[in-house]
Enzyme design. Structure first.
Site, PDB file in Angstrom:
ATOM      1  CG  ASP A 150      52.450  80.544  12.716  1.00 44.97           C
ATOM      2  OD1 ASP A 150      53.020  81.401  13.404  1.00 44.97           O
ATOM      3  OD2 ASP A 150      51.882  79.548  13.204  1.00 44.97           O
ATOM      4  CB  ILE A 205      51.371  71.187  17.254  1.00 44.54           C
ATOM      5  CG1 ILE A 205      52.869  70.956  17.026  1.00 44.54           C
ATOM      6  CG2 ILE A 205      50.649  69.858  17.483  1.00 44.54           C
ATOM      7  CD1 ILE A 205      53.580  70.269  18.184  1.00 44.54           C
ATOM      8  CG  HIS A 206      46.489  73.585  14.581  1.00 45.35           C
ATOM      9  ND1 HIS A 206      46.009  74.310  15.641  1.00 45.35           N
ATOM     10  CD2 HIS A 206      47.084  74.471  13.753  1.00 45.35           C
ATOM     11  CE1 HIS A 206      46.299  75.597  15.460  1.00 45.35           C
ATOM     12  NE2 HIS A 206      46.966  75.722  14.330  1.00 45.35           N
ATOM     13  NE  ARG A 207      40.542  68.343  18.647  1.00 40.97           N
ATOM     14  CZ  ARG A 207      39.910  69.074  19.570  1.00 40.97           C
ATOM     15  NH1 ARG A 207      40.540  69.487  20.645  1.00 40.97           N
ATOM     16  NH2 ARG A 207      38.629  69.362  19.418  1.00 40.97           N
ATOM     17  N   GLY A 228      42.587  82.687  17.618  1.00 36.06           N
ATOM     18  CA  GLY A 228      43.798  83.441  17.959  1.00 36.06           C
ATOM     19  C   GLY A 228      45.079  82.740  17.565  1.00 36.06           C
ATOM     20  CD  GLU A 269      55.743  80.087  15.468  1.00 38.35           C
ATOM     21  OE1 GLU A 269      55.800  79.968  14.227  1.00 38.35           O
ATOM     22  OE2 GLU A 269      54.766  80.579  16.061  1.00 38.35           O
ATOM     23  CD  GLU A 279      41.381  69.517  24.526  1.00 41.14           C
ATOM     24  OE1 GLU A 279      42.588  69.824  24.484  1.00 41.14           O
ATOM     25  OE2 GLU A 279      40.567  69.834  23.644  1.00 41.14           O
TER      26      GLU A 279
END
Ligand code: MN
Length: 495
Positions: free
Chosen positions: A168, A171-173, A189, A235, A291
């Site tokens: 997988d 994008i994560h901060r 999730g 993806e 955010e």
């Protein structure tokens, strides 16, 4: 909707993307003036081009390269994807049909391929070198003075499920926490987080690569979220469909995982099991970063830590970032949303919905505008069914505005015109109270409305601004002659 065709993007990586932008009017600017990556850089770009839901003044503007970043040798580029026009150029697609284009790409998915060597490993910095320090190596910016710390905001994590071997990318901060440590926020999730939970339960570190400054086309593809890309769907296959050629991966130098070959910068590391830190452990600001709804996020009290093992880069790398809740987030969240909605609506109500826009004001998630093509009296009322389908497909969608097909859904003046002259509140507003929506909407709270029995609950609303079929003859727009303006103004283009 038109026939599906195989997409093919005209660029392979960020550098080709920048060269393309330089050929387009008003899409790229750069500065050699020294800029502080702590708050100043984001403050500049907020005014130049952030757009979206950021504090005013702002606008949708050009991408911007900061060539001279205080304390660092590496330049920073921001806003590459912060405009639909640029994304259309990168994809080789129609600016008003991006969702449809994304969907076509999904039907032409290609497996990624492993290559032996890649530019992203031209320079290798190993973390076991005593001089290694993330904080001085890479110019991670802060968005505001009260951010928890410096962030990598365009960080594409790639991981592998320890049981199934499926991959997988998400994008994560990532917040810089020390010389070789990053905290990672993975919302419940999300797929990389789901994989990490398995490693965590086994008390094993999770190998991870973090690719930054990848091809803009790859960024668009990997932003697709469930339900379009269920767990186990890589993806990058879809990114291959969008590029028109397979995505290239290269084995990491220090961990058992692969990185995106097109990247400017790759961080390799291991997400540690059983270890958690407060996101703002060094600054105690209480906030994380802005955010997408336009408000500052709260610092997370308990995040996993990535122990960095190496940073690999191209020669003379560029660090890519975005400004918090700007138009770039709208692109990354909203255009895939449009693709997924297009699919769900066409499946449920063939031919009824002409186009879909996940509007900037909702960060690409909360506000949808559907362009409805009523064909006969049987379609009267189906526009509301379309809104219900959209709510079903995207639980985060809160407001849906329905307009007729003579209204430009990307022109908010035109949409508000429809909401003014084709709208009577008593019949045209359809509220659906007490639905769980999205926790980052601050109005989704019992204090705001008592029927929200829990934080994150909202009243979803359909704004039906379409003309009732039986009244359509009274709503014909003034019929101007259609002319070719370029005959009078050579070189003139619409928009
Ligand atoms: Mn996924």
């Amino acid at each position: 909707m038109t026939e599906s065709s195989a997409p093919a993007a005209p660029i392979r990586d960020l550098r080709e993307g920048i060269e393309l932008l330089k050929t387009l009017e008003g899409q790229f600017v750069s500065t050699a003036v020294e800029v502080d990556p702590q708050a100043e850089l984001a403050g500049v770009y907020k005014k130049v081009g952030a757009g979206g839901t950021v504090t005013r003044p702002t606008r949708v503007g050009p991408a911007m390269l900061f060539e001279n970043v205080k304390g660092y040798d590496i330049p920073v580029i921001v806003g590459v994807l912060a405009s639909r026009r640029r994304i259309a150029a990168f994809l080789g697609a129609d600016e008003k049909r991006l969702g449809k284009h994304m969907l076509d790409a999904m039907r032409h998915a290609k497996d990624p391929v492993l290559v032996d060597s890649a530019p992203c490993q031209e320079v290798v910095h190993r973390a076991d070198d005593p001089d290694f320090d993330l904080r001085t190596l890479l110019p991670a910016p802060t968005n505001t003075p009260q951010d928890a710390g410096p962030y990598f905001c365009m960080a594409v994590l790639r991981g592998t499920d320890p049981e199934t071997g499926k991959h997988d990318v998400t994008i994560h901060r990532l917040c810089v926490q020390g010389r070789d440590e990053l905290s990672v926020f993975m919302q419940t999730g999300r797929h990389i987080g789901f994989m990490y939970d398995k490693y965590d339960a086994r008390d094993e570190p999770m190998p991870i690569t973090i690719s930054m400054g990848i091809s803009p086309v790859e960024y668009m593809a990997i932003s697709f979220e469930p339900p379009s890309t269920p767990y186990g769907f890589d993806e990058l296959e879809f990114a291959g469909g969008l590029k028109g050629s397979a995505v290239e991966l290269v084995k990491a130098v220090t961990v058992d995982e692969a990185a995106l070959a097109s990247a400017e910068i790759v961080i390799e590391g291991l997400i540690q099991p059983k270890t958690r830190v407060a996101e703002d452990q060094h600054t105690h600001t209480g906030f994380a970063m802005p955010e997408f709804p336009g408000y500052d996020g709260v610092a997370n009290p308990s995040l996993p830590i990535i122990k960095v093992t190496a940073v690999t880069t191209r020669r003379d790398p560029i660090l890519q970032t975005l400004v918090g809740p700007g138009e770039e987030h709208v692109s990354l969240a909203g255009i895939p949303t449009e693709g997924s909605l297009t699919q769900a609506l066409e499946d449920a109500l063939p031919g009824l919905v002409a186009n879909v826009y996940a509007h900037s004001a909702g960060g690409g998630k909360y506000l949808g505008i559907l362009q409805i093509h009523k064909r006969d009296h049987n379609d009267q009322g189906r526009e509301r069914q379309a809104a219900l389908v959209a709510f079903g497909a995207f639980p985060e969608m809160k407001h849906i505005i329905l307009v007729d097909d003579d209204v430009d859904i990307f022109d908010t003046d035109d949409v508000l015109w429809a909401m003014t002259t084709r709208f009577q509140a008593e019949r045209s507003i359809i509220p659906i109270p007490g639905v769980r929506c999205h926790p980052l909407d601050p109005s989704a709270d019992p204090d705001f409305l008592w029927t929200n029995v829990d934080h994150g609950m909202s009243t979803k609303v359909i704004f039906d601004c379409t003309v009732p079929w039986n009244l359509r003859d009274s709503f014909i727009r003034a019929p101007f002659q259609d002319v070719d303006v370029s005959k009078f103004l050579p070189g003139w283009t619409a928009g």
